[in-house]
Design a protein around this motif. Structure first.
Motif, PDB file in Angstrom:
ATOM      1  N   ILE A  62       0.843  -1.185  -0.092  1.00 58.40           N
ATOM      2  CA  ILE A  62       0.101   0.288  -0.093  1.00 58.40           C
ATOM      3  C   ILE A  62       1.076   1.210   0.050  1.00 58.40           C
ATOM      4  O   ILE A  62       0.654   2.200  -0.872  1.00 58.40           O
ATOM      5  N   TRP A  63       1.864   1.279   0.724  1.00 56.25           N
ATOM      6  CA  TRP A  63       2.801   2.490   0.811  1.00 56.25           C
ATOM      7  C   TRP A  63       3.370   2.488  -0.427  1.00 56.25           C
ATOM      8  O   TRP A  63       3.385   3.807  -0.873  1.00 56.25           O
ATOM      9  N   SER A  64       4.038   1.628  -1.218  1.00 50.35           N
ATOM     10  CA  SER A  64       4.700   1.743  -2.214  1.00 50.35           C
ATOM     11  C   SER A  64       3.827   2.270  -3.365  1.00 50.35           C
ATOM     12  O   SER A  64       4.128   3.250  -4.227  1.00 50.35           O
ATOM     13  N   PHE A  65       2.509   1.741  -3.362  1.00 48.15           N
ATOM     14  CA  PHE A  65       1.509   2.255  -4.257  1.00 48.15           C
ATOM     15  C   PHE A  65       1.298   3.484  -4.339  1.00 48.15           C
ATOM     16  O   PHE A  65       1.202   4.470  -5.214  1.00 48.15           O
ATOM     17  N   ILE A  66       1.008   4.221  -2.932  1.00 48.13           N
ATOM     18  CA  ILE A  66       0.754   5.662  -2.601  1.00 48.13           C
ATOM     19  C   ILE A  66       2.041   6.586  -3.270  1.00 48.13           C
ATOM     20  O   ILE A  66       1.812   7.308  -3.782  1.00 48.13           O
ATOM     21  N   MET A  67       3.276   5.983  -2.914  1.00 47.50           N
ATOM     22  CA  MET A  67       4.363   6.850  -3.412  1.00 47.50           C
ATOM     23  C   MET A  67       4.681   6.734  -4.749  1.00 47.50           C
ATOM     24  O   MET A  67       5.102   7.908  -5.419  1.00 47.50           O
ATOM     25  N   LEU A  69       2.043   6.780  -6.861  1.00 55.44           N
ATOM     26  CA  LEU A  69       1.213   7.855  -7.206  1.00 55.44           C
ATOM     27  C   LEU A  69       1.603   9.348  -7.148  1.00 55.44           C
ATOM     28  O   LEU A  69       1.334  10.172  -7.912  1.00 55.44           O
ATOM     29  N   ILE A  70       2.292   9.492  -5.907  1.00 58.74           N
ATOM     30  CA  ILE A  70       2.564  10.922  -5.455  1.00 58.74           C
ATOM     31  C   ILE A  70       4.107  11.390  -6.064  1.00 58.74           C
ATOM     32  O   ILE A  70       4.042  12.479  -6.665  1.00 58.74           O
ATOM     33  N   TRP A  71       4.919  10.398  -6.177  1.00 56.70           N
ATOM     34  CA  TRP A  71       6.296  11.039  -6.683  1.00 56.70           C
ATOM     35  C   TRP A  71       6.843  10.510  -7.771  1.00 56.70           C
ATOM     36  O   TRP A  71       7.627  11.098  -8.489  1.00 56.70           O
ATOM     37  N   SER A  72       6.654   9.229  -8.292  1.00 60.18           N
ATOM     38  CA  SER A  72       7.300   8.371  -9.212  1.00 60.18           C
ATOM     39  C   SER A  72       6.603   8.632 -10.649  1.00 60.18           C
ATOM     40  O   SER A  72       5.430   8.449 -10.661  1.00 60.18           O
ATOM     41  N   PRO A  73       7.288   9.382 -11.607  1.00 62.52           N
ATOM     42  CA  PRO A  73       6.508   9.610 -12.784  1.00 62.52           C
ATOM     43  C   PRO A  73       6.588   8.197 -13.570  1.00 62.52           C
ATOM     44  O   PRO A  73       7.169   7.495 -13.258  1.00 62.52           O
ATOM     45  N   LYS A  74       5.545   7.993 -14.432  1.00 66.90           N
ATOM     46  CA  LYS A  74       5.404   6.974 -15.383  1.00 66.90           C
ATOM     47  C   LYS A  74       6.301   6.884 -16.383  1.00 66.90           C
ATOM     48  O   LYS A  74       6.793   7.843 -17.007  1.00 66.90           O
ATOM     49  N   ARG A  75       7.090   5.764 -16.446  1.00 66.35           N
ATOM     50  CA  ARG A  75       8.227   5.211 -17.213  1.00 66.35           C
ATOM     51  C   ARG A  75       7.787   4.218 -18.167  1.00 66.35           C
ATOM     52  O   ARG A  75       6.993   3.483 -17.691  1.00 66.35           O
ATOM     53  N   GLN A  76       8.472   4.319 -19.193  1.00 66.21           N
ATOM     54  CA  GLN A  76       8.534   3.225 -20.300  1.00 66.21           C
ATOM     55  C   GLN A  76       9.412   2.112 -19.604  1.00 66.21           C
ATOM     56  O   GLN A  76      10.388   2.549 -18.837  1.00 66.21           O
ATOM     57  N   LYS A 199      15.066   0.979 -16.100  1.00 60.29           N
ATOM     58  CA  LYS A 199      14.447   2.186 -15.765  1.00 60.29           C
ATOM     59  C   LYS A 199      13.454   1.768 -14.701  1.00 60.29           C
ATOM     60  O   LYS A 199      12.776   2.728 -14.324  1.00 60.29           O
ATOM     61  N   THR A 200      13.412   0.481 -14.277  1.00 62.41           N
ATOM     62  CA  THR A 200      12.761   0.232 -13.162  1.00 62.41           C
ATOM     63  C   THR A 200      12.851   0.889 -11.964  1.00 62.41           C
ATOM     64  O   THR A 200      14.211   1.057 -11.547  1.00 62.41           O
ATOM     65  N   SER A 201      12.096   1.848 -11.209  1.00 63.94           N
ATOM     66  CA  SER A 201      12.239   2.520 -10.237  1.00 63.94           C
ATOM     67  C   SER A 201      12.196   1.669  -8.858  1.00 63.94           C
ATOM     68  O   SER A 201      11.537   0.655  -8.833  1.00 63.94           O
ATOM     69  N   ALA A 202      12.903   2.168  -7.666  1.00 58.28           N
ATOM     70  CA  ALA A 202      12.860   1.251  -6.499  1.00 58.28           C
ATOM     71  C   ALA A 202      11.486   1.229  -5.851  1.00 58.28           C
ATOM     72  O   ALA A 202      11.064   0.278  -5.022  1.00 58.28           O
ATOM     73  N   TRP A 203      10.579   1.922  -6.107  1.00 61.88           N
ATOM     74  CA  TRP A 203       9.103   1.917  -5.674  1.00 61.88           C
ATOM     75  C   TRP A 203       8.446   0.963  -6.329  1.00 61.88           C
ATOM     76  O   TRP A 203       7.649   0.326  -5.783  1.00 61.88           O
ATOM     77  N   HIS A 204       8.889   0.905  -7.794  1.00 64.10           N
ATOM     78  CA  HIS A 204       8.028  -0.257  -8.640  1.00 64.10           C
ATOM     79  C   HIS A 204       8.573  -1.607  -8.178  1.00 64.10           C
ATOM     80  O   HIS A 204       7.704  -2.443  -7.994  1.00 64.10           O
TER      81      HIS A 204
END
Length: 337
Positions: A62-67, A69-76, A199-204
């Motif tokens: 839940i925490w990573s999903f929220i983060m 949405l708030i901080w991480s831009p959508k990436r390819q 390009k995978t983010s830590a939150w992903h």
């Protein structure tokens, strides 16, 4: 990491240290409470410690999903969520074994055993892959192995033993070493995923790992063992345990935040230094705050382990500085890009 250190970077680093120490030291206190305390007038222990793994997965998902949405831009080219299924198997079983070990050994013993990750790594490297290590590297491993052995061989105080649900040192240490082995598979699989999808983010990654972890642990706790229902009933009967579990999970989520920030701003080696010192603080807090006294011989083992870990960190810093010295300016600029 830049050669010049600004006041802003020092402040960020100080915040990371404070965040990691606070979150994980307090999580360790809660973990020890949940594994040793007798709740309510009936004096019942919280038996289903693996439920902590499920709760941690759900909260971190839940925490990573929220983060995201708030901080991480959508990436390819983000890694598809299904790619985390195999790493999540070991990441679910390993920590569950580590938590379950607290039924059989003390919290300081668990922390020390889980700090000896270099031992199986070097053994496999030397025996299976023929890797040649330097004398200082072997000395680090010898200090850590000797420290863990010293701690394990000398009997704990009667007060510390009385807090353990079912004292069984061989079983407890075995569970910790299974945890270490599975952590190695988890790390290797995650590295392969991030190499394939750079390009995978830590939150992903956090989202994918905890999604599958929630599924696996949910199936185990509610379908295979039915322990999830008993754990939830225990929390209803003992609300104090529920709040301890919730805080345990939130500490884990907050701690992961600061770990990701530390790695992204200062590198993995700085993060290793912070988390290693945090483990020593956790043992100190356990002994002084939680009333879990250690014998003089056990303190000797603790010091040996952290001398070995500290020396290993120093060797890594020296190796990094030498490698940096041989790089050209273009190479350094390329690594920063």
């Amino acid at each position: 990491m830049e050669s010049g250190i600004s006041a802003g970077r020092i402040a960020v680093l100080g915040g990371c240290v404070a965040g990691i120490w606070t979150a994980y030291v307090y999580q360790g206190v809660l973990q020890e409470i949940l594994s040793t305390k007798k709740f309510g007038p009936d004096g019942r222990r919280f038996e289903h410690l693996t439920f902590l793994g499920l709760a941690q997965n759900v909260v971190c998902f839940i925490w990573s999903f929220i983060m995201l949405l708030i901080w991480s831009p959508k990436r390819q080219s983000q890694a598809p969520l299904w790619t985390f299924w195999s790493a999540s198997i070991s990441n679910s079983i390993g920590p569950a074994c580590g938590i379950l070990a607290l039924k059989y050994i003390s919290y300081p013993a668990q922390v020390l055993a889980k700090s000896s990750k270099m031992i199986p790594v070097m053994l496999i490297g030397a025996i299976v892959y023929g890797v040649r290590y330097t004398f200082p590297e072997y000395l680090c491993t010898l200090l850590v192995a000797g420290g863990v052995a010293t701690f394990a061989l000398f009997k704990s105080s009667s007060k510390a033993i009385s807090k353990i649900a079912s004292p069984n040192a061989p079983l407890g240490y075995s569970l910790c070493f299974i945890n270490l082995g599975l952590d190695g598979f988890t790390n290797a699989t995650q590295d392969a995923i991030t190499h394939r999808y750079p390009k995978t983010s830590a939150w992903h990654i956090m989202l994918g790992m905890n999604l599958w972890g929630s599924i696996y642990m949910g199936l185990y706790m509610f379908i295979l063992s039915k322990g999830g229902y008993e754990a939830m009933q225990f929390c209803r009967d003992h609300p104090e345990a529920f709040w301890d579990i919730l805080m345990f999970c939130l500490c884990g989520a907050v701690g992961q935040n600061f770990i990701f920030l530390t790695i992204s701003r200062f590198g993995a080696l700085t993060n290793t230094t912070i988390t290693t010192t945090r483990k020593f603080v956790s043992i100190l807090v356990s002994a002084l705050w939680n009333g879990n006294p250690l014998t003089l011989e056990q303190w000797t083992g603790v010091v040996m382990v952290f001398l070995g870990l500290s020396y290993q960190i120093i060797l890594k810093y020296q190796k990094r500085r030498k490698s940096k010295g041989s790089f050209t300016k273009d190479t350094v600029d390329a690594k920063k890009a």
